[in-house]
Enzyme design. Structure first.
Site, PDB file in Angstrom:
ATOM      1  CB  CYS A 142      23.129 -15.463 -31.156  1.00 16.20           C
ATOM      2  SG  CYS A 142      22.422 -14.400 -29.866  1.00 16.20           S
ATOM      3  CE  LYS A 163      23.042  -8.854 -23.169  1.00 13.96           C
ATOM      4  NZ  LYS A 163      24.224  -7.949 -23.248  1.00 13.96           N
ATOM      5  CB  SER A 194      25.311 -12.343 -24.557  1.00 16.43           C
ATOM      6  OG  SER A 194      25.330 -10.934 -24.497  1.00 16.43           O
ATOM      7  CG  HIS A 237      27.157 -16.355 -28.215  1.00 15.57           C
ATOM      8  ND1 HIS A 237      27.420 -15.997 -29.520  1.00 15.57           N
ATOM      9  CD2 HIS A 237      26.070 -15.628 -27.835  1.00 15.57           C
ATOM     10  CE1 HIS A 237      26.543 -15.086 -29.915  1.00 15.57           C
ATOM     11  NE2 HIS A 237      25.704 -14.853 -28.918  1.00 15.57           N
ATOM     12  CD  GLU A 239      30.263 -18.149 -30.445  1.00 12.56           C
ATOM     13  OE1 GLU A 239      29.702 -17.047 -30.584  1.00 12.56           O
ATOM     14  OE2 GLU A 239      29.642 -19.220 -30.260  1.00 12.56           O
ATOM     15  NE  ARG A 251      29.217  -3.719 -24.978  1.00 14.96           N
ATOM     16  CZ  ARG A 251      28.736  -4.805 -25.580  1.00 14.96           C
ATOM     17  NH1 ARG A 251      29.390  -5.344 -26.603  1.00 14.96           N
ATOM     18  NH2 ARG A 251      27.616  -5.354 -25.163  1.00 14.96           N
TER      19      ARG A 251
END
Length: 302
Positions: A142, A163, A194, A237, A239, A251
C-alpha cells in the site's frame, strides 16, 4: 515448518490457538537447519494486529522462518505501548549491519501527505537503499509500495476523489513466461483495498524494469514487481482479517467522517456480516514469494 517468534508476543498465543505452526526461540535453537530470516518494517499504528496478520501468512509454508520486527528510530507510534515496542521491535540502526532473506514493508496512514512531509521519510529512504544490498526480496504494501515506487522509479501518487475502500475483483495480467509469484492463483481473484491515493498503470508501463502482474477495473494495477524479483509492490491488503475493513468503517463513522461502506464486503444491509473471499489468494501469494523469490535464490550464508 514454523515461524520463530518470541513466546511472549501476543501473536504467539493467537496463532497457537489457530493451530498455526509457531515455535519459540529456545526450541528453534535446537534445530539443525538454517531458518529463513524475514524482517517486517511495521509502519501501521495497529502494530499488534498487523504483525499477527503477516505472521499468520508466513507461518503457512513448509519453511522455518525467523521473524525480526523493525520500527523506525525517528518516529514512535502512538497506538502501541512503549513496552511492546521495546520488547519485540528493533530500531533500524540495530539491524542495519545484518542481511535478510526477505522483508515486508507495511502500509502507513500517511497517504494524504507528501512523501517528504512524513516524519520518518529520511530514515525510510535509507531503509530503501539498504534493502537493495541487504535483502534478497522485499514486498512493499500500500503506502509502502507507493513510496518505494516513487523513490526508486519516480512514480507519482495521485489523490482519489473517493476512497478506494472494499473488496475488488482482480485479473492476472498474462506474462511471456509463467510467473512463479502467481502460481496457483486463479485468473480472477479478490483483494481488500483501503487507500485515498493511487498510482497509474500508464506510468508503471513506462518503466522497463517494472511488470504488472494483476490489475482491477476499480482498484487499478495492484500487484507489480521488478523484473529481477527483488521488489514486489502490492497496492491492496491481502493480509487483512475478516473484520479489518469493518473496524475501519466503524472507526471513521465514530469520528464523524464522511465514509461509504466498504464495497463488495458486507452481505447484509445492517453491515454486520462479512463475505471473506481473499484468504486463499493471500496464502498462495506469500507461500510462492517465500519459496520462489526467497528460499530458492537466497544464499545459504547470509
Amino acid at each position: 515448518m514454523p515461524i520463530v517468534i518470541d513466546r511472549d508476543i501476543p501473536a504467539f498465543k493467537i496463532l497457537t490457538g489457530e493451530r498455526c505452526f509457531v515455535m519459540d526461540k529456545q526450541r528453534a535453537h535446537s534445530q539443525e537447519i538454517r531458518p529463513i530470516e524475514i524482517a517486517i518494517l511495521n509502519l501501521m499504528p495497529t502494530k499488534e494486529t498487523t504483525e499477527t496478520q503477516f505472521m499468520r501468512l508466513l507461518s503457512n509454508s513448509p519453511l522455518q522462518v525467523n521473524i525480526t520486527l523493525i520500527k523506525t528510530s525517528t518516529y514512535r507510534g502512538k497506538h502501541v505501548t512503549k513496552e511492546h515496542l521495546e520488547k519485540f521491535y528493533k530500531n533500524f540502526d540495530e539491524i542495519k549491519d545484518r542481511r535478510f532473506d526477505g522483508m515486508i514493508v507495511t502500509g502507513a496512514p500517511v497517504e494524504n501527505m507528501q512523501f517528504e512531509e512524513v516524519a520518518y521519510w529520511d530514515e525510510f529512504k535509507e531503509i530503501l537503499d539498504w534493502t537493495d544490498s541487504h535483502v534478497t526480496s522485499t514486498i512493499f504494501i500500500c503506502w509502502g509500495a507507493q513510496a518505494a515506487l516513487h523513490y526508486f522509479y519516480g512514480i507519482k501518487k495521485h489523490p482519489l476523489k473517493r476512497k478506494c475502500f472494499g473488496i475488488y475483483a482482480h485479473r492476472r495480467v498474462p506474462t511471456e513466461q509463467p510467473e512463479p509469484l502467481m502460481r496457483g492463483i486463479s485468473d480472477e481473484f479478490h483483494m481488500p483495498h483501503s487507500r485515498h491515493t493511487a498510482v497509474y498503470a500508464r506510468d508503471l508501463k513506462n518503466i522497463p524494469d517494472l511488470q504488472i502482474l494483476a490489475r482491477s477495473a476499480k482498484a487499478g494495477a495492484s500487484i507489480i514487481k521488478s523484473r529481477d524479483n527483488k521488489r514486489v509492490f502490492v497496492m491492496g491488503h491481502m493480509e487483512y482479517d475478516r473484520d479489518t475493513l469493518k473496524k475501519e468503517y466503524e472507526r471513521d463513522l465514530e469520528k464523524g467522517l464522511e465514509i461509504d461502506p466498504p464495497e463488495n464486503y458486507f452481505t447484509d444491509s445492517s453491515h454486520t456480516t462479512v463475505k471473506m473471499n481473499w484468504t486463499s489468494t493471500a496464502n498462495l501469494f506469500y507461500i510462492n514469494w517465500l519459496n520462489y523469490y526467497v528460499y530458492q535464490v537466497t544464499p545459504y550464508k547470509l
